[in-house]
Design an enzyme around this catalytic site. Structure first.
Site, PDB file in Angstrom:
ATOM      1  N   LYS A 199       0.904  -1.007   0.155  1.00  0.00           N
ATOM      2  CA  LYS A 199      -0.024   0.102  -0.054  1.00  0.00           C
ATOM      3  C   LYS A 199       0.481   0.933   0.079  1.00  0.00           C
ATOM      4  O   LYS A 199       0.434   2.495  -0.979  1.00  0.00           O
ATOM      5  CB  LYS A 199      -1.145   0.036   1.116  1.00  0.00           C
ATOM      6  CG  LYS A 199      -1.910   1.330   0.637  1.00  0.00           C
ATOM      7  CD  LYS A 199      -3.312   0.667   2.296  1.00  0.00           C
ATOM      8  CE  LYS A 199      -2.682   0.410   3.865  1.00  0.00           C
ATOM      9  NZ  LYS A 199      -2.535   2.542   3.787  1.00  0.00           N
ATOM     10  N   ARG A 254       3.546   5.745  -3.269  1.00  0.00           N
ATOM     11  CA  ARG A 254       4.146   6.877  -3.723  1.00  0.00           C
ATOM     12  C   ARG A 254       4.491   6.669  -4.764  1.00  0.00           C
ATOM     13  O   ARG A 254       5.253   7.789  -5.644  1.00  0.00           O
ATOM     14  CB  ARG A 254       5.642   6.245  -2.908  1.00  0.00           C
ATOM     15  CG  ARG A 254       5.231   6.519  -1.142  1.00  0.00           C
ATOM     16  CD  ARG A 254       6.339   5.559  -0.400  1.00  0.00           C
ATOM     17  NE  ARG A 254       5.940   6.548   0.688  1.00  0.00           N
ATOM     18  CZ  ARG A 254       4.625   6.505   1.928  1.00  0.00           C
ATOM     19  NH1 ARG A 254       4.058   5.315   1.428  1.00  0.00           N
ATOM     20  NH2 ARG A 254       5.258   7.450   3.231  1.00  0.00           N
ATOM     21  N   GLY A 259      -5.012   8.864   5.223  1.00  0.00           N
ATOM     22  CA  GLY A 259      -3.951   9.182   6.090  1.00  0.00           C
ATOM     23  C   GLY A 259      -3.073   9.484   5.150  1.00  0.00           C
ATOM     24  O   GLY A 259      -2.910  11.024   4.963  1.00  0.00           O
ATOM     25  N   ARG A 278      -8.447  12.549  12.759  1.00  0.00           N
ATOM     26  CA  ARG A 278      -7.083  12.238  13.032  1.00  0.00           C
ATOM     27  C   ARG A 278      -6.106  13.335  12.883  1.00  0.00           C
ATOM     28  O   ARG A 278      -6.500  14.431  11.624  1.00  0.00           O
ATOM     29  CB  ARG A 278      -6.375  11.460  12.008  1.00  0.00           C
ATOM     30  CG  ARG A 278      -7.336  10.011  11.776  1.00  0.00           C
ATOM     31  CD  ARG A 278      -6.964   8.821  11.166  1.00  0.00           C
ATOM     32  NE  ARG A 278      -5.180   8.647  11.262  1.00  0.00           N
ATOM     33  CZ  ARG A 278      -5.102   7.841  10.629  1.00  0.00           C
ATOM     34  NH1 ARG A 278      -5.162   7.178   9.167  1.00  0.00           N
ATOM     35  NH2 ARG A 278      -3.490   7.732   9.959  1.00  0.00           N
ATOM     36  N   GLN A 301       4.753   9.316   7.100  1.00  0.00           N
ATOM     37  CA  GLN A 301       3.914  10.546   6.287  1.00  0.00           C
ATOM     38  C   GLN A 301       4.451  11.961   6.380  1.00  0.00           C
ATOM     39  O   GLN A 301       4.714  12.385   5.447  1.00  0.00           O
ATOM     40  CB  GLN A 301       2.607   9.976   6.818  1.00  0.00           C
ATOM     41  CG  GLN A 301       1.547   9.012   6.609  1.00  0.00           C
ATOM     42  CD  GLN A 301       0.984   9.214   7.068  1.00  0.00           C
ATOM     43  OE1 GLN A 301      -0.122   9.472   7.545  1.00  0.00           O
ATOM     44  NE2 GLN A 301       0.059   7.546   6.638  1.00  0.00           N
ATOM     45  N   ASP A 311       2.238  -0.844  11.826  1.00  0.00           N
ATOM     46  CA  ASP A 311       0.839  -1.615  11.886  1.00  0.00           C
ATOM     47  C   ASP A 311       0.527  -2.986  11.823  1.00  0.00           C
ATOM     48  O   ASP A 311      -0.483  -3.387  11.847  1.00  0.00           O
ATOM     49  CB  ASP A 311       0.699  -1.021   9.778  1.00  0.00           C
ATOM     50  CG  ASP A 311       0.720  -0.023   9.570  1.00  0.00           C
ATOM     51  OD1 ASP A 311       0.063   0.987   9.941  1.00  0.00           O
ATOM     52  OD2 ASP A 311       1.152   0.098   8.148  1.00  0.00           O
ATOM     53  N   LYS A 323      -4.283   6.082  14.585  1.00  0.00           N
ATOM     54  CA  LYS A 323      -4.240   5.464  13.600  1.00  0.00           C
ATOM     55  C   LYS A 323      -6.141   5.470  12.669  1.00  0.00           C
ATOM     56  O   LYS A 323      -6.917   6.511  13.694  1.00  0.00           O
ATOM     57  CB  LYS A 323      -3.630   3.783  13.523  1.00  0.00           C
ATOM     58  CG  LYS A 323      -2.328   4.085  13.387  1.00  0.00           C
ATOM     59  CD  LYS A 323      -2.081   4.307  13.022  1.00  0.00           C
ATOM     60  CE  LYS A 323      -0.280   5.028  13.244  1.00  0.00           C
ATOM     61  NZ  LYS A 323       0.682   5.552  11.669  1.00  0.00           N
ATOM     62  N   ARG A 366      -6.015   2.359  17.700  1.00  0.00           N
ATOM     63  CA  ARG A 366      -5.966   0.833  18.069  1.00  0.00           C
ATOM     64  C   ARG A 366      -5.185   0.338  19.370  1.00  0.00           C
ATOM     65  O   ARG A 366      -5.291  -1.150  19.465  1.00  0.00           O
ATOM     66  CB  ARG A 366      -4.404   0.101  17.258  1.00  0.00           C
ATOM     67  CG  ARG A 366      -5.420   0.890  15.948  1.00  0.00           C
ATOM     68  CD  ARG A 366      -4.127  -0.066  14.245  1.00  0.00           C
ATOM     69  NE  ARG A 366      -4.846   0.311  13.166  1.00  0.00           N
ATOM     70  CZ  ARG A 366      -4.640   0.814  12.185  1.00  0.00           C
ATOM     71  NH1 ARG A 366      -2.874   0.397  11.721  1.00  0.00           N
ATOM     72  NH2 ARG A 366      -4.772   0.863  10.885  1.00  0.00           N
ATOM     73  N   ARG A 380      -7.578  -2.950   9.817  1.00  0.00           N
ATOM     74  CA  ARG A 380      -6.446  -3.791  10.203  1.00  0.00           C
ATOM     75  C   ARG A 380      -6.993  -5.022  12.188  1.00  0.00           C
ATOM     76  O   ARG A 380      -6.405  -6.009  12.711  1.00  0.00           O
ATOM     77  CB  ARG A 380      -4.821  -2.796  10.952  1.00  0.00           C
ATOM     78  CG  ARG A 380      -4.494  -2.266   9.541  1.00  0.00           C
ATOM     79  CD  ARG A 380      -2.633  -2.169   9.817  1.00  0.00           C
ATOM     80  NE  ARG A 380      -2.105  -1.729   9.051  1.00  0.00           N
ATOM     81  CZ  ARG A 380      -2.222  -1.918   7.182  1.00  0.00           C
ATOM     82  NH1 ARG A 380      -2.267  -3.281   6.710  1.00  0.00           N
ATOM     83  NH2 ARG A 380      -1.698  -1.055   6.669  1.00  0.00           N
TER      84      ARG A 380
HETATM   85  C1  S3P Z   1       2.195   4.726   6.187  1.00  0.00           C
HETATM   86  C2  S3P Z   1       2.897   5.391   7.527  1.00  0.00           C
HETATM   87  C3  S3P Z   1       2.983   5.121   8.456  1.00  0.00           C
HETATM   88  C4  S3P Z   1       1.936   3.623   8.713  1.00  0.00           C
HETATM   89  C5  S3P Z   1       0.698   3.860   7.642  1.00  0.00           C
HETATM   90  C6  S3P Z   1       1.106   4.486   6.639  1.00  0.00           C
HETATM   91  C7  S3P Z   1       3.176   5.608   4.698  1.00  0.00           C
HETATM   92  O1  S3P Z   1       1.956   6.256   9.542  1.00  0.00           O
HETATM   93  O2  S3P Z   1       1.121   3.849   9.921  1.00  0.00           O
HETATM   94  O3  S3P Z   1       0.207   2.875   7.927  1.00  0.00           O
HETATM   95  O4  S3P Z   1       2.602   4.788   3.845  1.00  0.00           O
HETATM   96  O5  S3P Z   1       3.854   6.388   4.956  1.00  0.00           O
HETATM   97  P1  S3P Z   1       2.594   7.373   9.945  1.00  0.00           P
HETATM   98  O6  S3P Z   1       3.820   7.818   8.869  1.00  0.00           O
HETATM   99  O7  S3P Z   1       1.780   8.134  10.493  1.00  0.00           O
HETATM  100  O8  S3P Z   1       3.676   6.755  11.431  1.00  0.00           O
END
Ligand code: S3P
Length: 427
Positions: free
Chosen positions: A21, A26, A92, A120, A166, A312, A339, A343, A387
């Site tokens: 994912k 990206r 997110g 969030r 992120q 995750d 999240k 969680r 999840r």
């Molecule tokens: C992700 C980063 C993580 C992860 C999310 C996917 C990403 O979040 O928990 O499911 O693809 O950059 P955070 O960057 O908020 O930790």
């Protein structure tokens, strides 16, 4: 949709899990910014990634879906002003990564999300991107938000207090539009898919430990990318094989990026019988086939140092702890509260219904494992969190007479055919 599941006698076979994912998001975003056509083989057609695809289309990229493949024609770093609100749904990653790109545009745009995403925190990206010169309007740092882009953005040195890929990605993407070197430092290394992808698309990016720095650039070059299977999806099947007696399962073509492999490392220390074969590289990411067998586990403690590399996987890791000999402690995991659901609360509340001895703390929980314990027959909540739904489903297969998982259709956020794959391997 609610789903009813119960204990199975074993699982076996050979499967592939859907594409990663994080890497799909990206690949879609950077292809949309490149000059020319990129081919993405084996993308993830899950709800989250479809949101990113739709948004990139609204911003001017030509995107064609052909079976498992995507062909994306980008027209460069300057995007088209969208005609309507950009809808990130539950994702997110979409909202935060796209904000980094929108910060460097010549127009004002608006991002919205579903009920869960609208709760969030977006302050984490608003703060650095505002320092770079973008102007945000939002209600207390939550979606919906509007972004007035600026070009060029101001290059900054950002010392983040969070290990968040992120936030890091939003700042590095904005760095493509800055007037100098943008530097991002994080306390513990988070997943580095953005850094790897930016490099392969021709961005001028350097990594030094937990610090990434990026120079602005005129254009990105289109790429041919093949996306590996998602370790976060594979984790549910690895756990099922380890927990259920007589099981043996091979999962082919799984990404094992070292910034994502904490779950595998900790499982090994707990005594899990897992093998890694055919280790290779695919489009700049390490990949292998994983074989997992039923194993007797002992407890483990995890803290802030390892949490980002398995963030995750913690819901399914918690289930493994419930079946491991001894007391396991999870700390330094406060980010779990931010999240798709809180969680920590989701795991603790639903595990108690199953009869698992678990105590909540501010940044984690403690579980008293019972290797031979059965789980109560009961109805559990997924809180529309993919999840949580998948972890509870594996709990049912590993030890409950009957369990009803509510709103289990939310697995489509990352793994649309999760229940189909389960059916293939359960005996
Ligand atoms: C992700 C980063 C993580 C992860 C999310 C996917 C990403 O979040 O928990 O499911 O693809 O950059 P955070 O960057 O908020 O930790």
């Amino acid at each position: 949709m609610n789903i009813k599941l119960s204990k199975v006698s074993k699982i076996c076979g050979s499967i592939e899990v859907p594409a990663d994912k994080s890497i799909t998001h990206r690949a879609v975003i950077l292809s949309s910014l490149a000059d020319g056509v990129s081919a993405i083989k084996n993308y993830l057609p899950s709800e989250d990634c479809l949101r990113t695809i739709e948004i990139c289309k609204q911003l001017g990229a030509d995107i064609k879906i052909d079976g498992n493949n995507l062909y994306i024609k980008g027209y460069g770093l300057k995007l088209q002003k969208p005609n309507s609100v950009l809808y990130a749904g539950n994702s997110g990653t979409t909202a935060r990564l796209i904000s980094g790109i929108l910060a460097g545009q010549h127009f004002k745009s608006e991002i919205a999300g579903d009920e869960s995403l609208s709760k969030r925190d977006m302050k984490r990206i608003i703060e650095p991107l505002s320092q770079m010169g973008a102007v945000f309007e939002s209600a207390k740092g939550f979606l919906p938000l509007s972004i007035e882009g600026k070009s060029p953005l101001k290059a900054i040195k950002y010392d983040s207090d969070k290990a968040s890929a992120q936030v890091k990605s939003a700042v590095l993407f904005a760095g493509l539009y800055a007037d100098g070197i943008t530097e991002y430092r994080e306390p513990i290394k988070s997943r580095d898919h953005s850094e790897r992808a930016l490099k392969s698309f021709g961005a001028d990016i350097k990594i030094d430990g937990n610090c990434a720095s990026i120079n602005p650039i005129e254009k990105l070059n289109p790429q041919n990318i093949e996306i590996c299977g998602d370790l976060s999806s594979a984790a549910f099947f690895i756990a099922a094989s380890v927990l259920i007696e007589n099981s043996e399962l091979t999962i082919k073509n799984v990404g094992i990026n070292p910034s994502r492999d904490g779950f595998l490392r900790i499982l090994k220390t707990m005594g899990a019988d897992i093998e890694f074969d055919n280790i290779r590289e695919s489009s700049g990411e390490p990949v292998c086939d994983i074989k997992a067998r039923h194993s007797k586990l002992h407890s483990a403690n995890i803290d802030a140092d390892i949490v980002p590399s398995m963030i995750d996987e913690i819901p399914i890791f918690a289930l493994l702890c419930a079946k491991a000999e001894g007391i396991s402690k999870i700390s330094g995991a406060k980010e779990l509260r931010a999240k798709e659901s809180d969680r920590i609360k989701s795991i603790v509340g639903q595990f108690k219904k199953l009869g698992i001895e678990i105590e909540e703390s501010e940044d984690g929980f403690e579980i008293c494992g019972k290797p031979d314990g059965k789980f109560n027959s009961c109805e559990v909540e997924s809180f529309f969190d993919h999840r949580i739904a998948m972890a509870l489903s594996i709990a049912a297969l590993a030890g409950a007479d009957d369990m009803i998982i509510k709103d289990a259709h939310c697995v489509a956020i990352s793994f649309p055919n999760f229940y189909g794959v389960l059916k293939e391997i359960c005996l």
